[in-house]
Design a protein around this motif. Structure first.
Motif, short mmCIF file in Angstrom:
data_model
loop_
_atom_site.label_atom_id
_atom_site.label_comp_id
_atom_site.label_asym_id
_atom_site.label_seq_id
_atom_site.Cartn_x
_atom_site.Cartn_y
_atom_site.Cartn_z
N LEU A 238 0.83 -1.20 0.00
CA LEU A 238 0.00 0.00 0.00
C LEU A 238 0.87 1.25 0.00
CD1 LEU A 238 -2.85 1.36 0.42
CD2 LEU A 238 -2.39 1.17 2.89
N LEU A 239 0.40 2.26 -0.73
CA LEU A 239 0.98 3.60 -0.71
C LEU A 239 -0.15 4.59 -0.49
CD1 LEU A 239 3.61 5.37 -1.39
CD2 LEU A 239 2.54 5.65 -3.64
N VAL A 240 -0.02 5.44 0.54
CA VAL A 240 -1.02 6.47 0.81
C VAL A 240 -0.31 7.82 0.80
CG1 VAL A 240 -2.81 7.34 2.34
CG2 VAL A 240 -2.35 4.87 2.23
N SER B 81 -11.59 9.63 -0.47
CA SER B 81 -12.92 9.13 -0.17
C SER B 81 -12.85 8.42 1.17
CB SER B 81 -13.38 8.14 -1.25
OG SER B 81 -12.48 7.04 -1.31
N ALA B 82 -13.97 7.83 1.56
CA ALA B 82 -13.98 7.03 2.79
C ALA B 82 -13.00 5.86 2.69
CB ALA B 82 -15.39 6.53 3.07
N VAL B 83 -12.76 5.41 1.45
CA VAL B 83 -11.83 4.29 1.26
C VAL B 83 -10.40 4.71 1.62
CG1 VAL B 83 -10.86 2.67 -0.40
CG2 VAL B 83 -13.27 3.28 -0.53
N LYS C 35 -6.17 4.80 8.16
CA LYS C 35 -6.35 4.27 9.52
C LYS C 35 -5.72 2.89 9.66
CE LYS C 35 -10.58 6.87 10.52
NZ LYS C 35 -12.05 6.80 10.74
N LEU C 36 -5.82 2.08 8.61
CA LEU C 36 -5.19 0.76 8.62
C LEU C 36 -3.68 0.92 8.80
CD1 LEU C 36 -5.32 -2.33 8.18
CD2 LEU C 36 -5.09 -1.87 5.72
N PHE C 37 -3.10 1.87 8.07
CA PHE C 37 -1.66 2.11 8.22
C PHE C 37 -1.32 2.55 9.63
CE2 PHE C 37 2.04 4.81 8.31
CZ PHE C 37 2.98 4.05 7.65
N GLU C 38 -2.11 3.44 10.21
CA GLU C 38 -1.82 3.95 11.56
C GLU C 38 -1.86 2.82 12.59
OE1 GLU C 38 -0.60 6.78 11.97
OE2 GLU C 38 -1.15 7.78 10.10
N LEU C 39 -2.80 1.92 12.44
CA LEU C 39 -2.89 0.79 13.37
C LEU C 39 -1.64 -0.09 13.27
CD1 LEU C 39 -6.64 -0.24 12.96
CD2 LEU C 39 -5.57 0.74 15.01
#
Length: 333
Positions: A216-218, A244-246, A252-256
Motif C-alpha cells: 500500500l501507498l497512501v 474518499s472514505a476508502v 487508519k489501517l496504516f496507523e494501526l
C-alpha cells in the motif's frame, strides 16, 4: 511608432507588476505623480495625470486603503508612504491572502471530489495496467505529495525498485514526511534491507512487522495505490483510489499497523560494536527469523545463536527481548 511596452495614453507599463498587489494602472500613475510632486495637492495631481479631480480623489482613497498614502494630519494633506515599506506590506498581505486561498482550495477540492464521486462513483478507482504505466502513476503520486507518504513495503514489487528509490530520496529532500512499515520477509532481501537503512539515514521513519496486511501507498491521506495483480510474466495491475472514505480507511489501517510495528533504527556508532555485531543487532531488530539472519551473515544457525548469546551476555540481557531493549537504550537500533 506605437510603443507596445507602454500605455501611450498614460505612459505606464501595460503589464505592470503593480497589478500583482492589487494596484491598477491609473492608481499607479497617481501614486507615482504624488511621489514626484507631493506638494501639488489633488487639483495639481489631476492636472499632471490629465484626469478629472473626482477620479483622482477616488484613486487617492484606494491608495489610502492599500497603505500607499498617509491620511491628512496637522502637518498638511495626503502624503505618500515610503515605497519600500508600503510595497513590502502589500506583498505580505497578498502572501497571506494567497495562503488563505490555498487553504480554501483544499476545502473546496474535498467538496469537488465528493461531488464527482456522487455523480460518477466509477471515478473513485482507477485501474492501472502494465509495468510502465504503474511506474509513471507512482512517479506522479510522489510528485504531488505535499505533506506525508505512508507505505506498506512487501514483496513482490509492482515496478522496478531503482526508480522508486530515487523518488523516495527526492521526497525526503523536499521535507516530505515518509513513513514505511516493512514486512520482515522484504528485509530478507539484502538489497531491500540496504535500501531501508539508507532511507533511514536520509530521514525515513521505518518500522517492521512480521507481515503487512497489503502492499500500500497512501499520499497525504487523500490518494492511495495498491496492487491488484502481479504475475511472473510482468502483468502488473494496480488500483489508484481517490480521496474518499476508502482512502481514509486505508490511512487508519496504516496507523494501526504503525503503532504495532517495531522501529528500524540506524546503525550504531563506530567503535561500539564490530561490523558483524552491528549487522546482527539490526537484523534482530528487524524481527527476522534465525534462518534468515544466518543466511544474511553467511553463518550456521549454531554460530548465529552463539553470537546472540554473546551479545546478551555483553549487555546483561536475560532474553532476546531484553537484548533489544538494552540495544535500543544504547542507540544501537
Amino acid at each position: 511608432m506605437v510603443n507596445t511596452a507602454y500605455d501611450t495614453a498614460r505612459q505606464t507599463p501595460a503589464a505592470s507588476p503593480w497589478a500583482a498587489v492589487g494596484v491598477s494602472a491609473f492608481d499607479e500613475l497617481v501614486y507615482r505623480t504624488i511621489l514626484h510632486q507631493p506638494e501639488a495637492g489633488a487639483a495639481g495631481w489631476a492636472l499632471l495625470t490629465g484626469a478629472g479631480p473626482a477620479r483622482v480623489r477616488e484613486s487617492c482613497n484606494r491608495l489610502l486603503a492599500l497603505g500607499l498614502l498617509q491620511p491628512p494630519d496637522s502637518m498638511g494633506g495626503l502624503r505618500a508612504v515610503d515605497p519600500r515599506v508600503a510595497i513590502r506590506a502589500l506583498i505580505r498581505r497578498r502572501e497571506t491572502e494567497s495562503e488563505l486561498l490555498a487553504a480554501t482550495a483544499e476545502e473546496m477540492a474535498t467538496a469537488y471530489e465528493a461531488g464527482l464521486l456522487r455523480e460518477e462513483p466509477a471515478r473513485l478507482v482507477e485501474v492501472v495496467s502494465g509495468e510502465g504505466a504503474n511506474a509513471a502513476r507512482l512517479e506522479e503520486l510522489y510528485a504531488r505529495a505535499e505533506h506525508e507518504v505512508c507505505l506498506f513495503d512487501a514483496p513482490p514489487y509492482l515496478a522496478p525498485r531503482t526508480p522508486q528509490l530515487d523518488l523516495q530520496a527526492d521526497l525526503l529532500s523536499r521535507g516530505i514526511v515518509y513513513r514505511a512499515v516493512y514486512a520482515a520477509t522484504a528485509l530478507e532481501d539484502p538489497d531491500v534491507l540496504l535500501h531501508a537503512w539508507r532511507m533511514v539515514e536520509l530521514g525515513e521513519q521505518a518500522r517492521v512487522l512480521p507481515s503487512v496486511p497489503v502492499k500500500l501507498l497512501v499520499v497525504d491521506g487523500r490518494r492511495a495505490m495498491l496492487p491488484l495483480t502481479a504475475s511472473a510474466a510482468g502483468g502488473y495491475c494496480s488500483a489508484v483510489v481517490r480521496h474518499s472514505a476508502v482512502t481514509e480507511a486505508l490511512q487508519k489501517l496504516f496507523e494501526l499497523a504503525w503503532q504495532q510495528a517495531t522501529p528500524l533504527g540506524q546503525a550504531p556508532g563506530d567503535g561500539e560494536l564490530s561490523e558483524g555485531e552491528r549487522t546482527l543487532t539490526r537484523l534482530l531488530a528487524a524481527g527476522m527469523k534465525d534462518e534468515a539472519v544466518a543466511r544474511h551473515l553467511g553463518v550456521s544457525l549454531r554460530t548465529l545463536r552463539r553470537r546472540v548469546s554473546e551479545l546478551q551476555e555483553r549487555l546483561g540481557a536475560a532474553s532476546r527481548f531484553q537484548l533489544g531493549v538494552r540495544a535500543a537504550q544504547r542507540g544501537w537500533v
